[in-house]
Design an enzyme around this catalytic site. Structure first.
Site, PDB file in Angstrom:
ATOM      1  N   ALA A 124      -3.707   7.832  -5.312  1.00 23.54           N
ATOM      2  CA  ALA A 124      -2.503   7.236  -5.418  1.00 23.54           C
ATOM      3  C   ALA A 124      -2.283   5.944  -5.759  1.00 23.54           C
ATOM      4  O   ALA A 124      -2.406   5.071  -5.008  1.00 23.54           O
ATOM      5  CB  ALA A 124      -1.644   7.623  -4.001  1.00 23.54           C
ATOM      6  N   GLY A 132       0.587  -1.179  -0.050  1.00 22.95           N
ATOM      7  CA  GLY A 132       0.185   0.050   0.171  1.00 22.95           C
ATOM      8  C   GLY A 132       0.811   1.202   0.052  1.00 22.95           C
ATOM      9  O   GLY A 132       2.059   1.262  -0.401  1.00 22.95           O
ATOM     10  N   ASN A 133       0.113   2.436   0.191  1.00 23.93           N
ATOM     11  CA  ASN A 133       1.006   3.791   0.346  1.00 23.93           C
ATOM     12  C   ASN A 133       0.330   4.628   1.485  1.00 23.93           C
ATOM     13  O   ASN A 133      -0.603   4.328   2.054  1.00 23.93           O
ATOM     14  CB  ASN A 133       1.287   4.498  -1.194  1.00 23.93           C
ATOM     15  CG  ASN A 133      -0.055   4.583  -1.634  1.00 23.93           C
ATOM     16  OD1 ASN A 133      -0.784   5.688  -1.135  1.00 23.93           O
ATOM     17  ND2 ASN A 133      -0.668   4.015  -2.731  1.00 23.93           N
ATOM     18  N   ARG A 134       1.020   5.807   1.632  1.00 23.95           N
ATOM     19  CA  ARG A 134       0.687   6.832   2.819  1.00 23.95           C
ATOM     20  C   ARG A 134      -0.529   7.580   2.494  1.00 23.95           C
ATOM     21  O   ARG A 134      -1.021   8.484   3.143  1.00 23.95           O
ATOM     22  CB  ARG A 134       1.725   7.438   3.327  1.00 23.95           C
ATOM     23  CG  ARG A 134       2.777   6.390   3.830  1.00 23.95           C
ATOM     24  CD  ARG A 134       3.916   7.322   4.357  1.00 23.95           C
ATOM     25  NE  ARG A 134       5.047   6.541   4.834  1.00 23.95           N
ATOM     26  CZ  ARG A 134       5.140   5.777   5.841  1.00 23.95           C
ATOM     27  NH1 ARG A 134       4.160   5.864   6.807  1.00 23.95           N
ATOM     28  NH2 ARG A 134       6.061   5.346   6.379  1.00 23.95           N
ATOM     29  N   SER A 135      -1.120   7.528   1.099  1.00 21.79           N
ATOM     30  CA  SER A 135      -2.175   8.356   0.710  1.00 21.79           C
ATOM     31  C   SER A 135      -3.183   8.150   1.657  1.00 21.79           C
ATOM     32  O   SER A 135      -3.803   7.273   2.148  1.00 21.79           O
ATOM     33  CB  SER A 135      -2.736   8.013  -0.616  1.00 21.79           C
ATOM     34  OG  SER A 135      -4.059   8.769  -0.770  1.00 21.79           O
TER      35      SER A 135
END
Ligand code: CTP
Ligand code: CA
Length: 228
Positions: free
Chosen positions: A100, A33-36
């Site tokens: 994102a 995943g990512n930090r969005s």
């Protein structure tokens, strides 16, 4: 309270927005995943609704309430987001890609939970579909081509990278923000450098809900000069 019936700058316009991160499964319990946080995209959806638009919001996993009056579709992966966007695309007059989206996903997610039997582990990744680029391809040459708005989260030479994306993806507007130095992801305040083929405007650092309203004002202006 009395209802405000003044028509907004996007009155009746159909706007499709992507927001938040995507999650790409590694196995049944793990993902990349990512930090969005999705905050910017949800704020853009609320601002578009306030401007009178009919808003569809396709979003990845976010801990945010869907703004009332916005039609939301929750998805997890880039592939699901891609499919949901194509499903909602017809009749769209403005497409705003704030998501994102993961650029890569595990090529073969494991059907069973991975056990830690080995000392090291290598994951093979493959590219995900570029949703915005695919939308741009599909609407190319249509009589009623929607206005295409991309975001660019960049470190380093913001203006140059963002202009590259404007041209490479065939967009009408790119909103670029710096993600180095603690700005951008997960933060309440942000600024945006907005570029279009023959102009630019800097939207100064401010809370994301106000920034989103300024972006929507700019999009409404660009729509005035947009053919069809
Ligand atoms: N985007 C998308 N689908 C993807 C990747 C990106 O729709 N698979 C959209 C984003 O929502 C954003 C724009 O494309 O509006 C630019 O995303 P960004 O990550 O900044 O650029 P990329 O084209 O993915 O290139 P890179 O990450 O290498 O800078
Ligand atoms: Ca990317």
């Amino acid at each position: 309270a009395l209802l405000d019936t003044t028509p907004g700058p996007l009155q009746g316009r159909r706007i499709l927005i992507t927001a938040g991160p995507t999650r790409e499964p590694v196995d049944p319990v793990r993902y990349l995943g990512n930090r969005s946080s999705g905050r910017m995209g949800f704020a853009v959806a609320a601002a578009a609704r306030d401007a009178g638009a009919r808003v569809t919001l396709v979003h990845g996993p976010c801990e945010l309430a869907v703004p009332p009056g916005v039609q939301a579709h929750a998805v997890e992966t880039a592939a699901e987001m891609h499919a949901a966007v194509l499903e909602a695309l017809e009749g769209t007059e403005v497409f705003i890609a704030t998501a994102a989206v993961a650029d890569y996903r595990p090529a073969t997610p494991a059907a069973q939970k991975l056990k830690k039997t080995r000392e090291d582990l290598t994951l093979e990744l493959e590219r995900t579909p570029d949703i915005l680029a695919d939308v741009a391809r599909r609407v190319d040459g249509l009589a009623a081509r929607p206005l295409l708005v991309g975001f660019a989260a960049e470190t380093g030479n913001l203006r140059e990278y963002a202009r590259d994306k404007l041209v490479a993806k065939g967009l009408d507007l790119v909103a670029a923000n710096r993600v180095d130095g603690g700005r951008g992801f997960g933060h309440g305040d942000n600024s945006l450098l907005c570029l279009w083929p023959d102009g630019e405007r800097e939207l100064p650092r401010q809370p994301k809900d106000r920034l989103a309203r300024e972006l929507i004002t700019l999009i409404a202006e660009r729509l005035q000069t947009h053919p069809a």
